[in-house]
Scaffold this active site. Structure first.
Site, PDB file in Angstrom:
ATOM      1  N   ILE A 123      46.837  49.373  44.243  1.00  0.00           N
ATOM      2  CA  ILE A 123      47.091  48.773  42.924  1.00  0.00           C
ATOM      3  C   ILE A 123      48.112  49.578  42.134  1.00  0.00           C
ATOM      4  CG2 ILE A 123      45.226  49.876  41.583  1.00  0.00           C
ATOM      5  CD1 ILE A 123      46.481  46.218  41.419  1.00  0.00           C
ATOM      6  N   SER A 129      47.782  62.672  43.562  1.00  0.00           N
ATOM      7  CA  SER A 129      47.226  61.928  44.692  1.00  0.00           C
ATOM      8  C   SER A 129      47.162  62.869  45.879  1.00  0.00           C
ATOM      9  CB  SER A 129      48.119  60.708  44.988  1.00  0.00           C
ATOM     10  OG  SER A 129      47.373  59.618  45.426  1.00  0.00           O
ATOM     11  N   LYS A 142      39.910  48.663  36.542  1.00  0.00           N
ATOM     12  CA  LYS A 142      38.610  47.997  36.587  1.00  0.00           C
ATOM     13  C   LYS A 142      37.938  48.287  37.920  1.00  0.00           C
ATOM     14  CE  LYS A 142      38.306  45.110  39.347  1.00  0.00           C
ATOM     15  NZ  LYS A 142      38.542  44.822  40.821  1.00  0.00           N
ATOM     16  N   ASP A 176      33.680  43.546  43.599  1.00  0.00           N
ATOM     17  CA  ASP A 176      34.968  44.147  43.208  1.00  0.00           C
ATOM     18  C   ASP A 176      35.947  43.049  42.779  1.00  0.00           C
ATOM     19  OD1 ASP A 176      36.998  46.480  43.164  1.00  0.00           O
ATOM     20  OD2 ASP A 176      37.922  44.986  44.453  1.00  0.00           O
TER      21      ASP A 176
END
Ligand code: NAP
Length: 307
Positions: free
Chosen positions: A13, A35, A89, A167
């Site tokens: 995402i 990351s 989210k 999800d």
């Protein structure tokens, strides 16, 4: 001066949506990525948020694009360091940890945004306006996609806190809680969980709204062929269908509105506004419905799932 962002969790995402949305909004500048297994050209790259905070790089806000299970710990670190925080989210793994973050953001005077990207789909506000003027009789949500296509290799989705089919399903609930004019409550749920996984692969839910109108939902991760991200609402003044996750609006079978998708630019616009206003936006409504389903749902075993 632009709001300097650090992004944590450079996965699907982040690459598909966050990077283009940030690049297209002059109010933001991406200065760093944290990351463990990925890096980006032209910004500072570190493995963890801890390293970023220790490293002396100046930034104002953190965008958390990790899976939900690690979001609370990271958000806490960021808020305690005086950063604004955008949460992908679902905003966390439990309702209580989000309350903790809401409180922490207040204490530190920082913005906390729990994002629900599907609410920024082009037809959500038109749906809401149309439904506000017509008594709702019933609604049905059909959110069916092929997990092998959309979530290949995302093991976290099957772990506790990963939500399984909820999800994507929580996106439907984020739209439903925005467009339906009355609050609704879960009355029944069935959750099908593969014998080799921790989270459901299919779910059927029944809700009722405060005027007694039934709302049903089917979430399916095993859909092959046509995928569906649809909500249909029967009202005393006609039938509304929102399809393609909020991109197309149909009234009585006629396509009446369609626009190109701009969910993430909408999220960043909202983030900039919230930071400017010194405010937060932390709606846990969609996650509360999921928590209710996990509390009340009948559990059925499903065949083992092989990715
Ligand atoms: P993803 O592709 O698995 O990327 C998440 C990244 O977070 C990983 O690449 C990983 O990067 C990092 N990470 C940090 N801690 C991790 C952990 N304990 N386990 C796994 N990864 C960890 O997932 P995604 O699809 O981007 O989803 C991330 C969040 O965005 C989820 O909450 C999801 O619901 C939401 N979302 C996803 C989509 C979508 O279409 N995929 C759409 C909207 C929202 P490093 O290994 O490099 O640290």
């Amino acid at each position: 001066m632009a709001i300097r962002l650090a992004l944590v969790g450079l996965g699907k995402i982040a690459r598909d949506q966050h990077l283009p949305a940030i690049a297209s909004d002059g109010r933001f500048e991406l200065v760093a990525v944290a990351s463990r297994n990925a890096a980006l050209d032209d910004v500072e790259n570190v493995a963890t948020l801890e390293a970023l905070l220790a490293g002396g790089i100046d930034f104002d806000a953190v965008v958390l694009c990790t899976p939900p299970q690690v979001r609370h710990r990271l958000a806490r670190l960021a808020l305690e360091a005086g950063k604004h925080v955008m949460l992908e989210k679902p905003p966390g793994a439990t309702l209580s940890e989000i309350e903790d973050l809401r409180h922490l953001a207040e204490v530190h005077g920082r913005t906390l945004q729990a994002t629900w990207h599907s609410r920024y789909a082009p037809d959500v506000e038109p749906d809401r306006a149309w439904l506000a003027r017509r008594p709702v009789r019933s609604a049905h949500i059909s959110w069916k996609e092929d997990v092998r296509v959309w979530h290949p290799g995302q093991d976290w989705i099957w772990e506790p806190g990963g939500l399984g089919v909820f999800d994507p399903g929580i996106n439907a609930l984020s739209i439903a809680t925005r467009i339906l004019p009355r609050p609704f409550f879960l009355t029944e749920a069935t959750l099908h969980t593969p014998e080799n996984r921790q989270s459901p692969i299919q779910a059927e839910l029944t809700f009722v709204d405060t005027a007694g109108a039934p709302i049903t939902a089917e979430f399916d991760f095993l859909q092959t062929g046509p995928q569906s991200w649809d909500i249909e609402v029967d009202t005393a003044g006609g039938r509304l269908k929102v399809s393609h996750g909020g991109a197309k609006l149909w009234i009585d079978g006629v396509l009446t509105h369609e626009a190109s998708e701009a969910e993430y630019p909408g999220l960043y616009d909202r983030f900039a506004q919230l930071i400017g206003a010194g405010a937060s936006d932390v709606d846990v409504g969609p996650l509360r419905h999921v928590a209710d389903a996990f509390l009340l749902g009948r559990r059925l075993a499903a065949p083992a799932f092989v990715d």
